[in-house]
Design a protein around this motif. Sequence first.
Motif, PDB file in Angstrom:
ATOM      1  N   ASN A  41      49.359 -15.639 -13.944  1.00 55.98           N
ATOM      2  CA  ASN A  41      47.942 -15.597 -13.592  1.00 55.98           C
ATOM      3  C   ASN A  41      47.518 -16.832 -12.808  1.00 55.98           C
ATOM      4  O   ASN A  41      46.669 -16.751 -11.916  1.00 55.98           O
ATOM      5  N   GLU A  42      48.110 -17.980 -13.132  1.00 50.83           N
ATOM      6  CA  GLU A  42      47.774 -19.209 -12.414  1.00 50.83           C
ATOM      7  C   GLU A  42      48.173 -19.105 -10.939  1.00 50.83           C
ATOM      8  O   GLU A  42      47.415 -19.499 -10.053  1.00 50.83           O
ATOM      9  N   GLY A  43      49.358 -18.568 -10.690  1.00 54.03           N
ATOM     10  CA  GLY A  43      49.806 -18.416  -9.311  1.00 54.03           C
ATOM     11  C   GLY A  43      48.949 -17.432  -8.534  1.00 54.03           C
ATOM     12  O   GLY A  43      48.636 -17.651  -7.362  1.00 54.03           O
ATOM     13  N   THR A  44      48.546 -16.350  -9.186  1.00 56.19           N
ATOM     14  CA  THR A  44      47.682 -15.370  -8.532  1.00 56.19           C
ATOM     15  C   THR A  44      46.341 -15.992  -8.168  1.00 56.19           C
ATOM     16  O   THR A  44      45.796 -15.754  -7.088  1.00 56.19           O
ATOM     17  N   ALA A  45      45.800 -16.807  -9.088  1.00 52.62           N
ATOM     18  CA  ALA A  45      44.540 -17.492  -8.805  1.00 52.62           C
ATOM     19  C   ALA A  45      44.696 -18.473  -7.644  1.00 52.62           C
ATOM     20  O   ALA A  45      43.787 -18.630  -6.819  1.00 52.62           O
ATOM     21  N   ALA A  46      45.837 -19.149  -7.573  1.00 49.11           N
ATOM     22  CA  ALA A  46      46.079 -20.081  -6.465  1.00 49.11           C
ATOM     23  C   ALA A  46      46.155 -19.326  -5.136  1.00 49.11           C
ATOM     24  O   ALA A  46      45.590 -19.777  -4.131  1.00 49.11           O
ATOM     25  N   VAL A  47      46.848 -18.193  -5.101  1.00 50.70           N
ATOM     26  CA  VAL A  47      46.927 -17.383  -3.885  1.00 50.70           C
ATOM     27  C   VAL A  47      45.527 -16.968  -3.435  1.00 50.70           C
ATOM     28  O   VAL A  47      45.227 -16.901  -2.234  1.00 50.70           O
ATOM     29  N   ALA A  48      44.643 -16.715  -4.414  1.00 50.67           N
ATOM     30  CA  ALA A  48      43.266 -16.307  -4.095  1.00 50.67           C
ATOM     31  C   ALA A  48      42.378 -17.472  -3.689  1.00 50.67           C
ATOM     32  O   ALA A  48      41.183 -17.282  -3.435  1.00 50.67           O
ATOM     33  N   GLY A  49      42.942 -18.693  -3.630  1.00 54.21           N
ATOM     34  CA  GLY A  49      42.175 -19.839  -3.172  1.00 54.21           C
ATOM     35  C   GLY A  49      41.277 -20.462  -4.213  1.00 54.21           C
ATOM     36  O   GLY A  49      40.314 -21.167  -3.877  1.00 54.21           O
ATOM     37  N   GLN A  50      41.594 -20.250  -5.504  1.00 50.56           N
ATOM     38  CA  GLN A  50      40.733 -20.752  -6.569  1.00 50.56           C
ATOM     39  C   GLN A  50      40.987 -22.211  -6.928  1.00 50.56           C
ATOM     40  O   GLN A  50      40.236 -22.790  -7.709  1.00 50.56           O
ATOM     41  N   GLY A  51      42.040 -22.806  -6.397  1.00 55.69           N
ATOM     42  CA  GLY A  51      42.340 -24.198  -6.712  1.00 55.69           C
ATOM     43  C   GLY A  51      43.827 -24.471  -6.578  1.00 55.69           C
ATOM     44  O   GLY A  51      44.565 -23.703  -5.952  1.00 55.69           O
ATOM     45  N   VAL A  52      44.261 -25.571  -7.187  1.00 57.54           N
ATOM     46  CA  VAL A  52      45.665 -25.981  -7.138  1.00 57.54           C
ATOM     47  C   VAL A  52      46.315 -25.648  -8.475  1.00 57.54           C
ATOM     48  O   VAL A  52      45.775 -25.966  -9.538  1.00 57.54           O
ATOM     49  N   ALA A  53      47.481 -25.011  -8.434  1.00 60.39           N
ATOM     50  CA  ALA A  53      48.206 -24.628  -9.652  1.00 60.39           C
ATOM     51  C   ALA A  53      49.544 -25.339  -9.709  1.00 60.39           C
ATOM     52  O   ALA A  53      50.156 -25.630  -8.665  1.00 60.39           O
ATOM     53  N   MET A  54      49.997 -25.630 -10.917  1.00 60.59           N
ATOM     54  CA  MET A  54      51.320 -26.226 -11.123  1.00 60.59           C
ATOM     55  C   MET A  54      52.298 -25.078 -11.359  1.00 60.59           C
ATOM     56  O   MET A  54      52.245 -24.409 -12.395  1.00 60.59           O
ATOM     57  N   LEU A  55      53.186 -24.854 -10.394  1.00 55.00           N
ATOM     58  CA  LEU A  55      54.002 -23.639 -10.404  1.00 55.00           C
ATOM     59  C   LEU A  55      55.489 -23.958 -10.252  1.00 55.00           C
ATOM     60  O   LEU A  55      55.873 -24.994  -9.718  1.00 55.00           O
TER      61      LEU A  55
END
Length: 297
Positions: free
Chosen positions: A224-238
């Motif tokens: 879910n974190e990566g999906t949110a990052a793809v959507a431009g919601q912020g920076v994710a640790m992946l």
Amino acid sequence: MRRLPPLSAVRVFEAAARHENFTAAASELGMTQAAVSYQVRLLEERLSIALFRREKGRVLLTEAGRRAMAPVSQAFDAIDGAFAQLRSEDEASLSLSTSLTFANTWLAWRLGGFQMAHPEMAVRLMVNDALIDFARDDVDVAIRTGLGSWPGLDADLLLKIDYTPMCSPDFLARQGGRIEVRDLLHLPLISPHDPWWSWWLREAGVDADDEKVRPGIRMDSQANEGTAAVAGQGVAMLTPFFWRNDLAAGRLVRLSDQVSTRGYAYWFVAPEHRRNVPKIKRFREWLIAEVRRDLDG
């Protein structure tokens, strides 16, 4: 001629000894706690040996009970393994438990390849971040994260877990096209409560106390974190392995060459006594080969 105590009582003892809790054993066996207590007492009277100590509402194994537990448990494992290989219908399906992240970012995209290679066998994928209990749950194999040591389980290393910050190209553009490591303390982070953030930042030379990190949205899995990052919601640790297709397609960008790790990995696990069951052996070999191919690619 074997001098065996009542096997029903032995079965109850094994469950009670494994949990060291009569209530948990009763739940596993579909019995009442009183029935478990009765069967244990029956076995103790038959052997003229105390197997448990009752202390303040709890039970503890005696030394005799502890000595008996391991061989009895191994004997039940052997019986289970023997009958498992005789059940032809068992060979026709494989139940697999894994985490949401591993399933959504990698396994679900490739599982069809195994199905096509083995059309005679159905694979049931169970996605759950909770730790599966092979003694209780109807699961053949699992993919777990950890350090790789679980009593009674055979573990094969699949993938070491590392991580680095990523965001979408659009988010990066909104920050002027460049994000320095120290800037991360003031930008929207995805799951900033995750200890991976402070770990990575410290290794990058930034003192990152929790108070300094800007609050952000909290997710329950890397998928879910990566999906949110793809959507431009912020920076994710992946983990780069899971997101390499998104990186290659330009849906995500890495903000640093630094990759950190805490020693954890993904492991393929199965009960030791079932390691060589044909369907488990086939799936294990296919899975390891697929992961290595992607790692090498």
